[in-house]
Enzyme design. Sequence first.
Site, short mmCIF file in Angstrom:
data_model
loop_
_atom_site.label_atom_id
_atom_site.label_comp_id
_atom_site.label_asym_id
_atom_site.label_seq_id
_atom_site.Cartn_x
_atom_site.Cartn_y
_atom_site.Cartn_z
CG HIS A 31 -8.85 10.02 2.02
ND1 HIS A 31 -10.17 9.16 2.56
CD2 HIS A 31 -8.63 8.94 0.91
CE1 HIS A 31 -10.44 8.21 1.84
NE2 HIS A 31 -9.61 8.16 0.82
CG ASP B 262 -9.96 4.72 -0.81
OD1 ASP B 262 -10.44 6.21 -0.59
OD2 ASP B 262 -9.94 4.13 -1.79
CG ASP C 185 -11.30 11.44 4.81
OD1 ASP C 185 -11.27 12.20 3.67
OD2 ASP C 185 -11.47 10.38 4.83
#
Length: 301
Positions: free
Chosen positions: A274, A120, A245
Amino acid sequence: MSAVYRTPDDRFTGLPDFPFEPHYRELASGLRVHYIDEGPRDGRPVLMMHGEPSWCFLYRKMIPPVAAAGFRVLAPDLIGFGKSDKPTSKGDYTYARHVAWMQEWFEALDLRDVILACQDWGSLVGLRLVAAIPDRFAGVVLSNGGLPEGQDPPAAFAAWRRFSRWSPVFPIGGILQRATKRDLSPAEVAAYDAPFPTRASKAGARIFPSLVPLGPNEAVPDQKRAWAVLETFDKPFTCAFSNGDPITRGGDAAFRERVPGAAKGSHRTLKGGHFIQEDDPDGFVAAILDTARAAEQSQSG
């Protein structure tokens, strides 16, 4: 810079599976960065970088096994998250500023031969560090993240960006749960909420999706310069994306095609959503250890 919020220490008492001693480094701006520093100090550093809207609690299941394998594990909280200081104005947050803050922290600790493990926003910041100071890194493990350079946002991300900007409530722990396949315990959800007891403390978490350079964005030229460096990075580069994800699915392809070191990466598909650190920490750890071994072989060869 506007007012800065520092989450009271008592918000972090009794967190599940989080026995780690806190460490702090003050930046030139006066902002304080919190980080975990576990394992032998002379071990090869493994830098675990979290994303949005989490904090280093995300890596609690991965830190002990990597440290036990003889590595020095560092897991910082980005400014605006976790136990790090939190400017309370959204305008205080820019992508370039985050890279600069973390590079200042990284260089203050004089880290070298580092294996980066990122996901991320940990990827958005971490890969920019690799591009800025590539000689300090020995390898990369990338999961569910990327380095966008102005592409159109996926529909799932566009919806997330709208929610972060306009939703009247922003339940951090609930957001983590929705992006994780396994059921988090109430104590784990509360731990993700812990750094953010006030509306002002969530300024960074609220603005981060709007800073991602998907679509027109002031960071696009910096991203293209970073990609130019990554396209010469020939140290082991492992993609360890998850199979569930919707935001980053397929995002490994660009790295496999464009980064020379990807030919040395032991790529794998992890199982989960995720926040793969919650769903498949063992798989992520295995990818880190394999990449570290490949880095050793590369250096000794």
